[in-house]
Design a protein around this motif. Structure first.
Motif, PDB file in Angstrom:
ATOM      1  N   VAL A  23       1.096  -0.775   0.356  1.00  0.00           N
ATOM      2  CA  VAL A  23      -0.558   0.104   0.544  1.00  0.00           C
ATOM      3  C   VAL A  23       0.885   1.312   0.314  1.00  0.00           C
ATOM      4  CG1 VAL A  23      -1.881   1.451   1.152  1.00  0.00           C
ATOM      5  CG2 VAL A  23      -1.780  -1.484   1.063  1.00  0.00           C
ATOM      6  N   GLN A  24       0.752   1.834  -0.619  1.00  0.00           N
ATOM      7  CA  GLN A  24       1.073   3.373  -0.785  1.00  0.00           C
ATOM      8  C   GLN A  24       0.573   4.498  -0.815  1.00  0.00           C
ATOM      9  OE1 GLN A  24       3.355   2.952  -4.200  1.00  0.00           O
ATOM     10  NE2 GLN A  24       5.197   2.287  -3.316  1.00  0.00           N
ATOM     11  N   LEU A  25       0.301   5.643  -0.358  1.00  0.00           N
ATOM     12  CA  LEU A  25      -0.300   6.770   0.263  1.00  0.00           C
ATOM     13  C   LEU A  25       1.156   7.607  -0.429  1.00  0.00           C
ATOM     14  CD1 LEU A  25      -0.933   5.125   2.631  1.00  0.00           C
ATOM     15  CD2 LEU A  25      -2.449   5.881   2.453  1.00  0.00           C
ATOM     16  N   GLN A  26       0.059   8.820  -0.599  1.00  0.00           N
ATOM     17  CA  GLN A  26       0.667  10.052  -0.405  1.00  0.00           C
ATOM     18  C   GLN A  26      -0.446  11.067  -0.300  1.00  0.00           C
ATOM     19  OE1 GLN A  26       2.920  10.721  -4.764  1.00  0.00           O
ATOM     20  NE2 GLN A  26       3.145  12.375  -3.639  1.00  0.00           N
ATOM     21  N   ALA A  27       0.168  12.358   0.506  1.00  0.00           N
ATOM     22  CA  ALA A  27      -1.166  13.206   1.054  1.00  0.00           C
ATOM     23  C   ALA A  27      -0.714  14.393  -0.069  1.00  0.00           C
ATOM     24  CB  ALA A  27      -0.234  12.927   2.445  1.00  0.00           C
ATOM     25  N   SER A  28      -1.377  15.486  -0.458  1.00  0.00           N
ATOM     26  CA  SER A  28      -0.945  16.625  -0.535  1.00  0.00           C
ATOM     27  C   SER A  28      -2.609  18.187  -0.715  1.00  0.00           C
ATOM     28  CB  SER A  28      -1.131  17.025  -2.073  1.00  0.00           C
ATOM     29  OG  SER A  28      -2.128  15.973  -2.462  1.00  0.00           O
ATOM     30  N   GLY A  29      -2.109  18.552  -0.005  1.00  0.00           N
ATOM     31  CA  GLY A  29      -2.780  20.323  -0.075  1.00  0.00           C
ATOM     32  C   GLY A  29      -3.335  20.891   0.633  1.00  0.00           C
ATOM     33  N   GLY A  30      -1.940  21.009   1.589  1.00  0.00           N
ATOM     34  CA  GLY A  30      -1.797  21.492   3.155  1.00  0.00           C
ATOM     35  C   GLY A  30      -0.860  22.706   2.111  1.00  0.00           C
ATOM     36  N   GLY A  31      -0.822  23.684   3.625  1.00  0.00           N
ATOM     37  CA  GLY A  31      -0.860  25.491   3.297  1.00  0.00           C
ATOM     38  C   GLY A  31      -1.016  26.505   4.304  1.00  0.00           C
ATOM     39  N   LEU A  32      -0.537  27.750   3.890  1.00  0.00           N
ATOM     40  CA  LEU A  32      -0.875  28.510   4.878  1.00  0.00           C
ATOM     41  C   LEU A  32      -2.094  29.412   4.438  1.00  0.00           C
ATOM     42  CD1 LEU A  32       0.448  30.124   7.062  1.00  0.00           C
ATOM     43  CD2 LEU A  32       1.406  31.623   5.332  1.00  0.00           C
ATOM     44  N   VAL A  33      -3.121  29.354   5.900  1.00  0.00           N
ATOM     45  CA  VAL A  33      -4.573  29.821   5.493  1.00  0.00           C
ATOM     46  C   VAL A  33      -4.079  30.459   6.854  1.00  0.00           C
ATOM     47  CG1 VAL A  33      -5.866  27.892   4.597  1.00  0.00           C
ATOM     48  CG2 VAL A  33      -5.177  28.135   6.872  1.00  0.00           C
ATOM     49  N   GLN A  34      -5.633  30.873   6.862  1.00  0.00           N
ATOM     50  CA  GLN A  34      -5.865  32.223   8.178  1.00  0.00           C
ATOM     51  C   GLN A  34      -6.734  31.242   9.151  1.00  0.00           C
ATOM     52  OE1 GLN A  34      -6.891  35.712   6.616  1.00  0.00           O
ATOM     53  NE2 GLN A  34      -4.745  36.977   6.725  1.00  0.00           N
ATOM     54  N   ALA A  35      -7.095  31.531  10.832  1.00  0.00           N
ATOM     55  CA  ALA A  35      -7.875  30.966  11.286  1.00  0.00           C
ATOM     56  C   ALA A  35      -9.256  31.713  11.003  1.00  0.00           C
ATOM     57  CB  ALA A  35      -7.269  31.992  13.053  1.00  0.00           C
ATOM     58  N   GLY A  36      -9.849  30.176  10.966  1.00  0.00           N
ATOM     59  CA  GLY A  36     -11.317  30.946  10.344  1.00  0.00           C
ATOM     60  C   GLY A  36     -12.013  29.922   8.696  1.00  0.00           C
ATOM     61  N   ASP A  37     -10.284  29.654   8.288  1.00  0.00           N
ATOM     62  CA  ASP A  37     -10.503  29.011   6.816  1.00  0.00           C
ATOM     63  C   ASP A  37     -10.914  27.349   6.321  1.00  0.00           C
ATOM     64  OD1 ASP A  37      -7.886  31.865   5.099  1.00  0.00           O
ATOM     65  OD2 ASP A  37     -10.140  31.783   6.164  1.00  0.00           O
ATOM     66  N   SER A  38     -11.008  27.443   5.157  1.00  0.00           N
ATOM     67  CA  SER A  38     -11.663  25.844   4.870  1.00  0.00           C
ATOM     68  C   SER A  38      -9.772  25.918   3.974  1.00  0.00           C
ATOM     69  CB  SER A  38     -12.414  25.892   4.362  1.00  0.00           C
ATOM     70  OG  SER A  38     -13.880  25.970   6.017  1.00  0.00           O
ATOM     71  N   LEU A  39      -9.512  23.917   4.823  1.00  0.00           N
ATOM     72  CA  LEU A  39      -8.611  23.285   3.620  1.00  0.00           C
ATOM     73  C   LEU A  39      -9.211  21.606   3.290  1.00  0.00           C
ATOM     74  CD1 LEU A  39      -6.523  24.747   2.186  1.00  0.00           C
ATOM     75  CD2 LEU A  39      -4.870  23.595   4.279  1.00  0.00           C
ATOM     76  N   ARG A  40      -8.775  20.936   2.328  1.00  0.00           N
ATOM     77  CA  ARG A  40      -8.530  20.054   1.865  1.00  0.00           C
ATOM     78  C   ARG A  40      -7.608  19.469   1.901  1.00  0.00           C
ATOM     79  NH1 ARG A  40     -12.830  17.044  -2.493  1.00  0.00           N
ATOM     80  NH2 ARG A  40     -10.790  17.398  -3.963  1.00  0.00           N
ATOM     81  N   LEU A  41      -7.700  18.587   2.290  1.00  0.00           N
ATOM     82  CA  LEU A  41      -5.805  17.446   2.240  1.00  0.00           C
ATOM     83  C   LEU A  41      -7.067  15.978   1.036  1.00  0.00           C
ATOM     84  CD1 LEU A  41      -4.411  17.356   5.966  1.00  0.00           C
ATOM     85  CD2 LEU A  41      -4.502  19.039   3.857  1.00  0.00           C
ATOM     86  N   SER A  42      -5.977  15.674  -0.043  1.00  0.00           N
ATOM     87  CA  SER A  42      -5.855  14.712  -0.238  1.00  0.00           C
ATOM     88  C   SER A  42      -4.706  13.717  -0.141  1.00  0.00           C
ATOM     89  CB  SER A  42      -6.473  15.170  -2.437  1.00  0.00           C
ATOM     90  OG  SER A  42      -7.278  15.967  -2.449  1.00  0.00           O
ATOM     91  N   CYS A  43      -5.666  12.120  -0.310  1.00  0.00           N
ATOM     92  CA  CYS A  43      -4.221  11.283  -0.076  1.00  0.00           C
ATOM     93  C   CYS A  43      -5.157  10.526  -0.821  1.00  0.00           C
ATOM     94  CB  CYS A  43      -4.821  10.963   1.269  1.00  0.00           C
ATOM     95  SG  CYS A  43      -3.589   9.219   1.456  1.00  0.00           S
ATOM     96  N   ALA A  44      -3.748  10.362  -2.715  1.00  0.00           N
ATOM     97  CA  ALA A  44      -3.742   8.988  -3.032  1.00  0.00           C
ATOM     98  C   ALA A  44      -3.507   8.753  -2.553  1.00  0.00           C
ATOM     99  CB  ALA A  44      -2.793   9.869  -4.278  1.00  0.00           C
ATOM    100  N   VAL A  45      -3.721   7.183  -2.855  1.00  0.00           N
ATOM    101  CA  VAL A  45      -4.341   4.893  -2.631  1.00  0.00           C
ATOM    102  C   VAL A  45      -3.856   4.370  -3.733  1.00  0.00           C
ATOM    103  CG1 VAL A  45      -4.616   4.111  -0.837  1.00  0.00           C
ATOM    104  CG2 VAL A  45      -5.542   5.617  -0.356  1.00  0.00           C
TER     105      VAL A  45
END
Length: 120
Positions: free
Chosen positions: A1-23
């Protein structure tokens, strides 16, 4: 099984962000799938998971009601939707898969982390 996470970054408090993990491979339904995080100077902690059978979801109390874990079998991708982000959510986030019994610990496959930084 191989996994690769992505989607991180710099945001402000109260913001939204979606992380992805390709499997790689056919993991959904065969493995528990989860997200963990490690903040600077702290131990890695459980964030959210999907049970391999039934698809029930589980969350750490600190993210319950703000984060949502989901999976797309057709795309072999797992997601972590993070809303109402707080400064204390700042961490490196890891996706993981488990062939073992526990939902919240003892995962045996890990992806590389993706850094989420929340500015206050």
């Amino acid at each position: 099984v191989q996994l690769q996470a992505s989607g991180g970054g710099l945001v402000q408090a109260g913001d939204s962000l979606r992380l992805s993990c390709a499997v790689s491979g056919r993991t959904f339904g065969r493995y528990h799938m989860g997200w963990f995080r490690q903040a600077p100077g702290k131990e890695r902690e459980f964030v959210a998971a999907i049970r391999r059978s039934g698809g029930n979801t589980y969350y750490a109390d600190s993210v319950k009601g703000r984060f949502t874990i989901s999976g797309d079998n057709a795309k072999n991708t797992m997601y972590l939707q993070m809303n109402s982000l707080k400064f204390e959510d700042t961490a490196v986030y890891y996706c993981a898969a488990s062939s073992r019994g526990s939902i919240t610990y003892d995962y045996d496959y890990w992806g590389q982390g993706t850094l989420v930084t929340v500015s206050s």
